[in-house]
Scaffold this active site. Structure first.
Site, PDB file in Angstrom:
ATOM      1  N   ASP A 197      48.540  33.267  48.820  1.00  0.00           N
ATOM      2  CA  ASP A 197      49.777  32.582  48.398  1.00  0.00           C
ATOM      3  C   ASP A 197      49.970  32.793  46.892  1.00  0.00           C
ATOM      4  O   ASP A 197      49.909  31.863  46.107  1.00  0.00           O
ATOM      5  CB  ASP A 197      49.712  31.082  48.733  1.00  0.00           C
ATOM      6  CG  ASP A 197      48.508  30.371  48.125  1.00  0.00           C
ATOM      7  OD1 ASP A 197      47.480  31.041  47.841  1.00  0.00           O
ATOM      8  OD2 ASP A 197      48.564  29.143  47.909  1.00  0.00           O
ATOM      9  N   HIS A 250      38.799  30.265  40.902  1.00  0.00           N
ATOM     10  CA  HIS A 250      38.710  29.900  42.322  1.00  0.00           C
ATOM     11  C   HIS A 250      38.777  31.124  43.241  1.00  0.00           C
ATOM     12  O   HIS A 250      37.797  31.472  43.907  1.00  0.00           O
ATOM     13  CB  HIS A 250      39.842  28.935  42.695  1.00  0.00           C
ATOM     14  CG  HIS A 250      39.791  27.618  42.009  1.00  0.00           C
ATOM     15  ND1 HIS A 250      38.766  26.707  42.201  1.00  0.00           N
ATOM     16  CD2 HIS A 250      40.658  27.035  41.152  1.00  0.00           C
ATOM     17  CE1 HIS A 250      39.003  25.626  41.482  1.00  0.00           C
ATOM     18  NE2 HIS A 250      40.142  25.801  40.839  1.00  0.00           N
TER      19      HIS A 250
END
Length: 309
Positions: free
Chosen positions: A12, A243
């Site tokens: 995303d 991340h």
């Protein structure tokens, strides 16, 4: 050189997604077979556009992009996290329409077909909500057996959440899909906040990336400023967490992490929605990464990203 990892990234994009995709494209030990798109940091339609733009910047326009589902499995849609990633997903960098186009297959169809064709070999790295992965499980009863590994960025076992006190954002944005995936019996590695919160990168780190790769490194450096600023607004002044790139690195460098094999379940209760918990049923264990050699991960990331240009 050892055999390349055959990788599809479910994404995303998203600033740290952009970093992860650039890394995967540049890493010699990864064969990037495709990108599938999902909502989260941006809408699914924007994610598809951004994925195509990233591949265009990289000169990898032959890599297929399959568009995924546009809302969670059972919950109503969530608004994109523009405060973290910017209105268009790349911080202050404006949107631009890509030259390329998505493929006709949907993300779940593409994932199921590729897992079938590369039975036992394909690694899928979801770095957004797990909606497409759950849909692929629905589509093909053999999907969990066909896929070699699912190395996902999400959740936490001991670290707590980053969107609520209980939940990490990717799991929170579709807990029902995540529960389906963790219960599936697939070979899963969870790269969650227990390790990603230990991998912090400062502005000077991204300056070094730009110095080494003046074209694409500069793009990442510019995006990182928006990301770093967000971190300061929540009281974190020692850098941004790496991340999504950590999940990609875990696909090829598992020796930099220490796993704990435990069965994982996901709370779908409103009070603790998205919490990743020890499961009480007999489901197979997930390899939850619990410790990390953060210095080595940052060194590995910078080394590959320095070769982007």
């Amino acid at each position: 050189m050892p055999k390349q990892v055959k990788l599809i990234i479910d994404t995303d994009p998203g600033i740290d997604d952009a970093m992860a995709i650039f890394y995967a494209a540049a890493a010699p030990e990864i064969e990037l077979l495709g990108l599938t798109t999902i909502f989260g940091n941006v809408t699914t339609q924007m994610a598809t556009r951004n994925a195509l733009r990233l591949l265009e910047w990289l000169g990898h326009e032959n890599v297929p992009v399959a568009q995924g589902l546009s809302q969670p499995r059972e919950l109503p849609p969530f608004p994109p996290t523009a405060i973290v990633h910017g209105e268009e997903g790349f911080g202050d960098i404006p949107a631009a329409e890509p030259r390329g186009a998505k493929i006709k297959e949907t993300a779940p169809e593409f994932l199921a077909r590729m897992a079938r064709e590369l039975k036992g070999e394909l690694v899928i790295c979801p770095i957004g909500p797990l909606t497409n992965i759950a849909a692929a499980l629905d589509l093909d009863p053999e999907f969990a057996k066909n896929v070699g590994r699912i190395v996902l960025m999400g959740g936490s076992l001991e670290e707590g959440g980053n969107i609520t006190p209980h939940a990490e954002a990717n799991i929170y944005h579709d807990p029902h899909a995540a529960e389906c995936v963790f219960a599936s019996g697939a070979n899963i590695t969870m790269v969650g906040l227990d390790v990603t919160h230990r991998i912090l990168c400062t502005a000077s780190y991204f300056d070094a990336m730009e110095a080494a790769a003046p074209r694409l490194g500069a793009l990442i450096n510019k995006m990182s400023r928006f990301y770093l600023h967000f971190y300061t607004t929540v009281g974190k002044h020692d850098g941004c967490s790496l991340h999504d790139p950590a999940a990609i690195i875990a696909c090829t460098h598992p020796e930099l992490f220490t796993p704990r094999a435990v069965p994982v379940a996901v709370s779908c209760n409103p009070e603790t929605s998205g919490a990743t918990l020890l499961a009480s049923d007999a489901r197979p264990s997930t390899d939850v990464l619990m410790t990390v050699d953060a210095i080595a991960v940052k060194r590995q990331f910078l080394s590959v990203m320095s070769n982007l240009d």
